[in-house]
Design a protein around this motif. Structure first.
Motif, PDB file in Angstrom:
ATOM      1  N   ASP A 226       3.727  -1.172  -7.649  1.00 14.96           N
ATOM      2  CA  ASP A 226       2.373  -1.257  -7.098  1.00 14.96           C
ATOM      3  C   ASP A 226       1.494  -0.055  -7.402  1.00 14.96           C
ATOM      4  OD1 ASP A 226       3.205  -3.651  -6.034  1.00 14.96           O
ATOM      5  OD2 ASP A 226       3.555  -2.843  -4.015  1.00 14.96           O
ATOM      6  N   LEU A 227       2.084   1.106  -7.660  1.00 16.83           N
ATOM      7  CA  LEU A 227       1.270   2.309  -7.865  1.00 16.83           C
ATOM      8  C   LEU A 227       1.272   2.792  -9.309  1.00 16.83           C
ATOM      9  CD1 LEU A 227       2.281   4.280  -4.646  1.00 16.83           C
ATOM     10  CD2 LEU A 227       0.302   2.795  -4.966  1.00 16.83           C
TER      11      LEU A 227
ATOM     12  N   GLY B 199       7.012   1.630  -5.535  1.00 19.32           N
ATOM     13  CA  GLY B 199       6.117   2.636  -6.115  1.00 19.32           C
ATOM     14  C   GLY B 199       5.844   2.354  -7.581  1.00 19.32           C
TER      15      GLY B 199
ATOM     16  N   THR C 272       3.093   7.352 -11.043  1.00 25.22           N
ATOM     17  CA  THR C 272       3.398   7.625  -9.638  1.00 25.22           C
ATOM     18  C   THR C 272       4.867   7.314  -9.347  1.00 25.22           C
ATOM     19  OG1 THR C 272       1.129   7.024  -9.077  1.00 25.22           O
ATOM     20  CG2 THR C 272       2.687   7.131  -7.272  1.00 25.22           C
TER      21      THR C 272
ATOM     22  N   LEU D 293       7.601   9.772  -7.691  1.00 27.45           N
ATOM     23  CA  LEU D 293       8.405   9.409  -6.516  1.00 27.45           C
ATOM     24  C   LEU D 293       9.901   9.490  -6.811  1.00 27.45           C
ATOM     25  CD1 LEU D 293       6.393   6.348  -5.139  1.00 27.45           C
ATOM     26  CD2 LEU D 293       6.402   8.694  -4.287  1.00 27.45           C
TER      27      LEU D 293
ATOM     28  N   ASP E 146       0.825  -1.209   0.000  1.00 22.32           N
ATOM     29  CA  ASP E 146       0.000   0.000   0.000  1.00 22.32           C
ATOM     30  C   ASP E 146       0.863   1.263   0.000  1.00 22.32           C
ATOM     31  OD1 ASP E 146       0.924  -0.372   2.558  1.00 22.32           O
ATOM     32  OD2 ASP E 146      -0.889   0.364   3.531  1.00 22.32           O
ATOM     33  N   TRP E 147       0.234   2.372  -0.275  1.00 24.74           N
ATOM     34  CA  TRP E 147       0.947   3.628  -0.430  1.00 24.74           C
ATOM     35  C   TRP E 147       1.598   4.091   0.865  1.00 24.74           C
ATOM     36  CZ3 TRP E 147      -0.287   7.912   2.380  1.00 24.74           C
ATOM     37  CH2 TRP E 147      -1.499   7.880   3.064  1.00 24.74           C
ATOM     38  N   LEU E 148       1.029   3.765   2.042  1.00 23.99           N
ATOM     39  CA  LEU E 148       1.609   4.181   3.322  1.00 23.99           C
ATOM     40  C   LEU E 148       2.969   3.510   3.554  1.00 23.99           C
ATOM     41  CD1 LEU E 148       1.271   5.809   5.900  1.00 23.99           C
ATOM     42  CD2 LEU E 148       0.131   3.824   6.914  1.00 23.99           C
ATOM     43  N   THR E 149       3.089   2.247   3.227  1.00 26.45           N
ATOM     44  CA  THR E 149       4.362   1.542   3.385  1.00 26.45           C
ATOM     45  C   THR E 149       5.418   2.130   2.457  1.00 26.45           C
ATOM     46  OG1 THR E 149       3.128  -0.465   3.910  1.00 26.45           O
ATOM     47  CG2 THR E 149       5.447  -0.724   3.373  1.00 26.45           C
ATOM     48  N   ILE E 150       5.014   2.427   1.221  1.00 29.85           N
ATOM     49  CA  ILE E 150       5.948   3.023   0.263  1.00 29.85           C
ATOM     50  C   ILE E 150       6.382   4.408   0.742  1.00 29.85           C
ATOM     51  CG2 ILE E 150       6.155   3.885  -2.102  1.00 29.85           C
ATOM     52  CD1 ILE E 150       4.268   1.556  -2.904  1.00 29.85           C
ATOM     53  N   ALA E 151       5.438   5.191   1.256  1.00 34.10           N
ATOM     54  CA  ALA E 151       5.763   6.525   1.769  1.00 34.10           C
ATOM     55  C   ALA E 151       6.716   6.436   2.962  1.00 34.10           C
ATOM     56  CB  ALA E 151       4.490   7.262   2.164  1.00 34.10           C
TER      57      ALA E 151
END
Length: 156
Positions: A48-49, A45, A53, A57, A2-7
């Motif tokens: 998965d995104l 990123g 995106t 990043l 998910d985006w939170l883990t990548i962030a």
């Protein structure tokens, strides 16, 4: 992923790089961990995104990393970790003795044949030519031989 883990990967990667460049330069391990976290975050990123995106990043990470390197390599920051003071201290050169021949002093310990003599306010280790000199006796410097101060008892 998910985006939170990548962030968080990107955030911690940048934090480790910032610590390496600005606070603890030269440790290398912290910088390599930061670079690894940053690379993993960018790779996840892209994976998965999506590539749009991932490009954002990657570009953002490059800009922030470039800014960190610029801030870390400024002369003001380098002076905090660089050796800028000059040591003007000197070592006593035994080739130029501070107790010249003829100087008198008082034996603080018995000289059998070596011991301690007080010359004015300076305590020095001395030796005789083999004779015994009792503590408290007045002695005179005969010569300086290599690193030794050779004395004799003053009779009189």
């Amino acid at each position: 992923m998910d985006w939170l883990t990548i962030a968080l990967l990107l955030l911690f990667g940048l934090a480790f790089l910032a610590a390496e460049v600005i606070f603890i330069p030269g440790t290398t391990v912290v910088g390599l961990v930061g670079f690894g976290l940053l690379a993993a975050g960018i790779w996840f990123g892209y994976r998965d995104l999506g590539s749009a995106t991932g490009h954002v990043l990657l570009g953002g990470s490059l800009v922030v990393t470039g800014l960190l390197v610029y801030l870390g390599l400024r002369p003001k920051n380098l002076n905090r970790v660089a050796l800028t003071q000059v040591n003007h201290a000197r070592v006593h050169d035994v080739r130029h003795p501070d107790v010249p021949p003829g100087t008198t002093g008082r034996a603080l310990s018995a000289l059998r044949p070596a011991g301690t003599v007080l010359f004015q306010e300076d305590r020095r280790e001395v030796t005789t030519r083999g004779e015994f000199v009792s503590a408290g006796a007045e002695v005179r410097v005969l010569s300086i031989e290599q690193n030794r101060i050779v004395v004799e008892q003053v009779h009189g």
